[in-house]
Design an enzyme around this catalytic site. Sequence first.
Site, PDB file in Angstrom:
ATOM      1  N   HIS A 121       1.079   2.109  -4.949  1.00 48.99           N
ATOM      2  CA  HIS A 121       0.876   2.471  -3.544  1.00 48.99           C
ATOM      3  C   HIS A 121      -0.559   2.910  -3.299  1.00 48.99           C
ATOM      4  O   HIS A 121      -1.210   2.455  -2.344  1.00 48.99           O
ATOM      5  CB  HIS A 121       1.854   3.590  -3.172  1.00 48.99           C
ATOM      6  CG  HIS A 121       1.560   4.248  -1.850  1.00 48.99           C
ATOM      7  ND1 HIS A 121       2.160   3.856  -0.675  1.00 48.99           N
ATOM      8  CD2 HIS A 121       0.715   5.263  -1.533  1.00 48.99           C
ATOM      9  CE1 HIS A 121       1.699   4.608   0.316  1.00 48.99           C
ATOM     10  NE2 HIS A 121       0.829   5.470  -0.182  1.00 48.99           N
ATOM     11  N   GLU A 122      -1.072   3.788  -4.162  1.00 48.86           N
ATOM     12  CA  GLU A 122      -2.428   4.313  -3.975  1.00 48.86           C
ATOM     13  C   GLU A 122      -3.475   3.218  -4.158  1.00 48.86           C
ATOM     14  O   GLU A 122      -4.453   3.152  -3.411  1.00 48.86           O
ATOM     15  CB  GLU A 122      -2.680   5.474  -4.942  1.00 48.86           C
ATOM     16  CG  GLU A 122      -1.755   6.661  -4.745  1.00 48.86           C
ATOM     17  CD  GLU A 122      -1.809   7.245  -3.350  1.00 48.86           C
ATOM     18  OE1 GLU A 122      -2.873   7.141  -2.698  1.00 48.86           O
ATOM     19  OE2 GLU A 122      -0.797   7.803  -2.892  1.00 48.86           O
ATOM     20  N   HIS A 125      -3.869   1.107  -1.081  1.00 46.24           N
ATOM     21  CA  HIS A 125      -4.799   1.611  -0.066  1.00 46.24           C
ATOM     22  C   HIS A 125      -6.203   1.065  -0.305  1.00 46.24           C
ATOM     23  O   HIS A 125      -6.903   0.684   0.630  1.00 46.24           O
ATOM     24  CB  HIS A 125      -4.849   3.143  -0.107  1.00 46.24           C
ATOM     25  CG  HIS A 125      -3.699   3.822   0.558  1.00 46.24           C
ATOM     26  ND1 HIS A 125      -3.371   3.621   1.884  1.00 46.24           N
ATOM     27  CD2 HIS A 125      -2.798   4.732   0.088  1.00 46.24           C
ATOM     28  CE1 HIS A 125      -2.327   4.375   2.205  1.00 46.24           C
ATOM     29  NE2 HIS A 125      -1.953   5.041   1.129  1.00 46.24           N
ATOM     30  N   GLU A 180       0.065   3.644   5.472  1.00 46.31           N
ATOM     31  CA  GLU A 180       1.029   4.094   4.475  1.00 46.31           C
ATOM     32  C   GLU A 180       2.111   3.043   4.246  1.00 46.31           C
ATOM     33  O   GLU A 180       2.470   2.735   3.101  1.00 46.31           O
ATOM     34  CB  GLU A 180       1.665   5.417   4.910  1.00 46.31           C
ATOM     35  CG  GLU A 180       0.718   6.593   4.930  1.00 46.31           C
ATOM     36  CD  GLU A 180       0.183   6.928   3.554  1.00 46.31           C
ATOM     37  OE1 GLU A 180       0.895   6.705   2.546  1.00 46.31           O
ATOM     38  OE2 GLU A 180      -0.951   7.422   3.461  1.00 46.31           O
TER      39      GLU A 180
END
Length: 258
Positions: A121-122, A125, A180
């Site tokens: 997920h990070e 970004h 997100e």
Amino acid sequence: MLKKNLLALFAATVLAACTTSPTGRSQLMVMPDAQIDQMGLQTFSAMKTEKAISRNPQFNKLAHCVASAITQQMGGKWEVVVFDDAAVNAFALPGNKIGVYTGLIKLVNGNQDQLAAVIGHEVGHVLAKHSNERASEQMLAKQGMALAQQTSWGQSPQVLGLLGLGAQYGILLPFSRTHESEADVIGQELMAKSGFDPRQSITLWEKMAQASQGQQPAEIMSTHPSDATRIGNLQQHMPQALAYYEQAQAAGKRPHCR
């Protein structure tokens, strides 16, 4: 005449900054990538100075193993640091930097797939250049307010107050929730392509929901989707993620980071 020229310049800047994210979403970016990367490098360097770094060999081995498997999908050299912090958190910064908090590793109890969901997920970004997009949004919002002040109706304190509120809740926060959700999808695909079980992403966010103990702001006022929204989004994309996972397994991608 000056006002018209300013408006034309502002419009031209917006049009020239249009690009597309990895999921096909339209983005606005006016900041140079090199500048954003430099900001990421400076931030990471400062954190390594200000925060305690964990020397726990098991925590470091797990974090480095998972991050290595994830980042192999993009290539390049990534630096990974485990911070000795009880917060349930992790992050990735432009410039190929990843930070993992010991609180998160404890929450997942050494589960490589759940940790991969967060790291994926990070990194998502970073791949989607969300930092650049957010910085660009803020810059354009400020320019828009400056242009409004050049008009007679824009001189009103009430109007300027509404413009400020609109910039925060009408532009910046909704985009952040979009970031997100987009990072969730990108991260789920990354973990699956790396050989991690994407079904564990659901379990991870269920744990996150339990850890928050319901202490969460209303979604419309938050920069993060609600836990229910996030889980529903991941479930919707699960069939494609499972297909990537099966392909990775067949190709011999079977991480052993536990």
